[in-house]
Scaffold this active site. Structure first.
Site, short mmCIF file in Angstrom:
data_model
loop_
_atom_site.label_atom_id
_atom_site.label_comp_id
_atom_site.label_asym_id
_atom_site.label_seq_id
_atom_site.Cartn_x
_atom_site.Cartn_y
_atom_site.Cartn_z
N CYS A 86 0.84 -1.20 0.00
CA CYS A 86 0.00 0.00 0.00
C CYS A 86 0.87 1.26 0.00
CB CYS A 86 -0.98 -0.05 1.18
SG CYS A 86 -2.36 1.12 1.02
N HIS A 195 -3.59 -5.64 1.32
CA HIS A 195 -2.84 -5.87 2.57
C HIS A 195 -2.82 -7.36 2.94
CE1 HIS A 195 -2.29 -1.69 4.07
NE2 HIS A 195 -3.33 -1.44 3.29
N GLU A 197 -1.01 -8.73 5.21
CA GLU A 197 -0.85 -8.88 6.66
C GLU A 197 -2.19 -8.80 7.40
OE1 GLU A 197 -1.00 -4.43 6.20
OE2 GLU A 197 -0.31 -6.15 5.01
#
Length: 238
Positions: A86, A195, A197
């Site tokens: 990002c 994302h 994560e």
């Protein structure tokens, strides 16, 4: 066990999540503050998501001049793996380590929701445990996520297989050719807008993002990404 430097800028807000995901994959992950002059012998570098310097001027435009970027650039040009997630993707583009730019979303709205992406390159340090054309569901959270590049650059990315992830089903932000992630010509520097994560454990709704971190820590590829919890990880040098 690989040493993974998570670079922290003023305004980073996904650094702890990224540290957790890297450690869950078995890495020796730690924070590096943006003013640092070196990466503390990192094998892998990750620039996490957030709003570095408040996204003033353009997203990533100020962070690109942080002292640590000199070390990141040296690491990348020596073939070291670098991942930008990002805002990290935006910084890598601003620094010239990846082609193109990330612009305001087509409808000028901040997006924060799951999207579907296809894996289109499995020969990078962060995607080699995925299958080609595998479909993933991952969250996005950005206002400047529309990937743009001139026709020549876009044609090169396509011809060289450097589109890493591509939106499927819908193009949430108007990115050129539905591009959600790209890599450099050496294939060691990767930038992605979704994302991973935030979707690397059952408690987060799924594990589609886990193999991004397991790929860089291939020796631990059989370990379940949600089986280890990170601890500590305080910012140093703040």
């Amino acid at each position: 066990m690989r040493r993974v430097a998570i670079v922290v800028f003023p305004g980073s807000n996904c650094d702890a999540d990224t540290l957790d995901a890297a450690r869950a994959a078995g890495a020796d992950a730690y924070f590096v503050w943006h003013k640092a002059g070196d990466l503390c012998q990192a094998d892998v570098v990750i620039l996490p998501g957030g709003f570095s310097y408040g996204d003033y001027l353009r997203s990533g435009a100020i962070a690109r001049f942080s002292p640590v970027l000199a070390a990141v650039t040296t690491h990348a040009r020596a073939g070291g793996p670098v991942l930008g997630i990002c805002n990290g993707f935006q910084i890598l583009c601003e620094a010239g380590l990846l082609p193109g730019a990330l612009m305001r979303n087509a409808r000028l709205r901040f997006l924060s929701r799951p999207v579907r992406v296809l894996v289109e390159a499995t020969d990078t340090p962060f995607t080699h445990l995925y299958s080609f054309a595998e479909e993933l569901v991952l969250p996005v959270a950005h206002g400047d996520g529309r990937f743009v590049a001139d026709e020549r650059t876009t044609a090169e990315l396509e011809a060289e297989g450097r589109v890493v992830w591509r939106y499927v089903g819908e193009n949430p932000n108007g990115s050129t050719r539905n591009i959600a992630g790209v890599c450099n010509a050496g294939r060691n520097v990767v930038g992605i807008m979704p994302h991973p994560e935030r979707r690397n454990a059952p408690a987060l709704g799924g594990t589609d993002g886990a193999r991004v971190f397991l790929s860089m820590e291939a020796a631990h590829a059989t370990q379940h990404a949600g089986g280890v919890r990170a601890g500590g990880g305080h910012h140093t040098g703040v």
